[in-house]
Design a protein around this motif. Structure first.
Motif, short mmCIF file in Angstrom:
data_model
loop_
_atom_site.label_atom_id
_atom_site.label_comp_id
_atom_site.label_asym_id
_atom_site.label_seq_id
_atom_site.Cartn_x
_atom_site.Cartn_y
_atom_site.Cartn_z
N UNK A 1 0.81 -1.21 0.00
CA UNK A 1 0.00 0.00 0.00
C UNK A 1 0.85 1.26 0.00
N UNK A 2 2.15 1.15 0.35
CA UNK A 2 2.99 2.33 0.47
C UNK A 2 3.05 3.17 -0.80
N UNK B 1 -17.79 -2.44 5.12
CA UNK B 1 -16.75 -2.82 4.17
C UNK B 1 -17.20 -2.54 2.74
N UNK B 2 -16.40 -1.79 2.01
CA UNK B 2 -16.75 -1.42 0.64
C UNK B 2 -15.50 -1.05 -0.14
N UNK B 3 -15.64 -1.00 -1.47
CA UNK B 3 -14.53 -0.63 -2.35
C UNK B 3 -14.51 0.87 -2.55
N UNK B 4 -13.33 1.48 -2.39
CA UNK B 4 -13.18 2.92 -2.52
C UNK B 4 -12.18 3.25 -3.63
N UNK B 5 -12.29 4.44 -4.24
CA UNK B 5 -11.36 4.82 -5.31
C UNK B 5 -9.94 5.03 -4.78
N UNK C 1 -8.22 1.14 -6.73
CA UNK C 1 -9.23 0.92 -5.69
C UNK C 1 -8.57 0.37 -4.42
N UNK C 2 -9.26 0.53 -3.31
CA UNK C 2 -8.82 -0.07 -2.06
C UNK C 2 -10.05 -0.37 -1.22
N UNK C 3 -9.88 -1.24 -0.25
CA UNK C 3 -10.99 -1.68 0.58
C UNK C 3 -10.94 -0.96 1.93
N UNK D 1 -11.04 -5.68 -7.51
CA UNK D 1 -12.30 -5.79 -8.21
C UNK D 1 -13.49 -5.73 -7.28
N UNK D 2 -13.36 -6.27 -6.09
CA UNK D 2 -14.43 -6.23 -5.08
C UNK D 2 -13.80 -6.44 -3.72
#
Length: 415
Positions: free
Chosen positions: A283-284, A313-317, A340-342, A410-411
């Motif tokens: 993620x860095x 919990x959801x997918x974010x840009x 995307x990230x969760x 993707x999800x």
């Protein structure tokens, strides 16, 4: 404790004078260092003053280096002449076939292997002889298919072919340039092509490239001959192929390699197993890049202004902007992509909309009942990952299409 005979007021006054004296001393030392050219004193508090700026530069440097590793590179390609270079139309069409506007793979079965490399002819001869530099191909890459792309021009004279509508075109690999032509060449491809048409002709020469790679040759030298159907050599002028010297760059002879670099494909399951160890490193690179304005507003409205525990919990840009990190000079497409990230929590009870695994459901129950202090709430992580494609110029200014696995969430689900 105050000394006898010293009041609190005088004590405070004494401290103010002492502090002012120290500040003045530091200021004089700095002025002296600048005026005399001697090294500046570096007490701890001066180092700490600049630590934040230095840390941010170091973090960015580490992040860029880590991102290059993700893309299988040690350094970004050096492309000083990028401004006047145009990628081959074939490579652009191939990219648009397998990737959407964000570079995400439409269908993983469309591309053979994970890398497509294009090479322009280095010889630029008026004869039908070509030279391709393969030094940029790693020895570890497996050559799946190799194609010679030649653009056939319209014939200027058709008299020798009045009785024949086809001719035989053969491609030879020059294996020894010191001997005569008949002994120093090896046939690698041959087929019939129509005489009276124009357009791209493709010859498969996979074995020739594989042999060159095994023999660690950096150059591939090819020779093309044209014959009538009865087998006699003919004047090549009625059957002409475009050369890099006298024709438009869009018609230049080109070698196309479909290869696989044997990078390990990571499954979503293995990503989940390694999430505790690798999440920080992965993620860095992405945390230092900004989202487009529309996506930033969308993201803030959904989670950044909310208490994380209350956001499901959801997918974010999470937009990765290649121009912002200085890569727009060598990347043709895409200009950036949404990784995307969760984000969010996985509270008890877990509904099916959170896509929980059976293990996550059991873990949430144990956590809710407080049966074990060591058990945490399930985490919101990607449960489906997509690959992206990059079209870029390498160090030799060849155009490369490369597919990278597990680059887009993707999800998201609770695991």
């Amino acid at each position: 404790m105050l000394q006898p005979g010293v009041t609190s007021t005088s004590r405070a006054h004494h401290l103010r004078i002492t502090g002012a004296t120290k500040m003045l001393t530091v200021a004089l030392l700095l002025i002296s260092a600048v005026s005399t050219g001697s090294p500046r004193p570096a007490p701890n508090y001066l180092e700490n003053h600049f630590s934040t700026e230095n840390d941010s530069k170091e973090v960015r440097s580490v992040a860029i280096k880590r991102l290059l590793e993700v893309f299988g590179m040690e350094d970004p390609p050096a492309t000083p002449a990028r401004s006047h270079k145009q990628p081959p139309q074939y490579m652009l069409d191939l990219y648009n076939t397998i990737a959407d506007v964000d570079g995400v793979t439409k269908d993983p079965t469309l591309l053979e292997g994970n890398t497509v490399r294009s090479f322009f002819d280095k010889l630029h001869s008026e004869q039908i002889e070509y030279l391709f530099n393969l030094s940029s191909v790693a020895r570890s890459e497996k050559v799946l298919t190799a194609e010679l792309h030649l653009f056939k021009l319209k014939p200027t004279a058709t008299v020798p072919f009045n009785r024949h509508h086809f001719c035989k075109v053969s491609v030879f690999q020059i294996v020894d340039s010191k001997t005569n032509v008949s002994q120093g060449k090896k046939l690698v491809s041959s087929r019939l092509i129509p005489v009276h048409t124009s357009g791209w002709e493709v010859f498969t020469i996979t074995q020739a490239v594989r042999t060159s790679m095994l023999e660690e040759r950096s150059d591939l030298s090819l020779l093309v001959s044209v014959q009538t159907l009865v087998g006699s050599a003919t004047d090549p002028k009625p059957v002409r192929f475009a050369s890099g010297q006298n024709h438009h760059h869009s018609k230049q002879p080109m070698l196309v390699l479909f290869t696989d670099d044997s990078r390990r494909t990571t499954s979503p399951e293995s990503v989940l197993r390694r999430s505790d160890d690798s999440s920080a490193g992965l993620s860095l690179p992405f945390t230092s890049f900004t989202l487009p304005i529309t996506e930033r507003r969308h993201a803030r409205s959904l989670d950044y202004d909310e208490i994380p525990e209350k956001v499901p919990c959801q997918r974010m840009p999470l937009y990765v902007d290649f121009e912002e990190i200085g890569w727009s000079g060598w990347i043709v497409s895409p200009r950036g992509y949404n990784a995307y990230h969760c984000r969010g929590s996985c509270p008890f009870p877990l509904g099916q909309n959170m896509r929980p695994t059976n293990h996550a459901t059991v873990q949430s129950i144990i956590y809710a009942l407080k049966l074990s202090k060591a058990v945490e709430m399930p985490c919101c992580v990607p449960d489906k990952l997509f690959s992206i494609n990059l079209l870029y110029f390498d160090d030799e200014e060849n155009v490369v299409l490369k597919q990278y696995d597990d680059m887009v969430a993707g999800s998201c689900g609770c695991h």
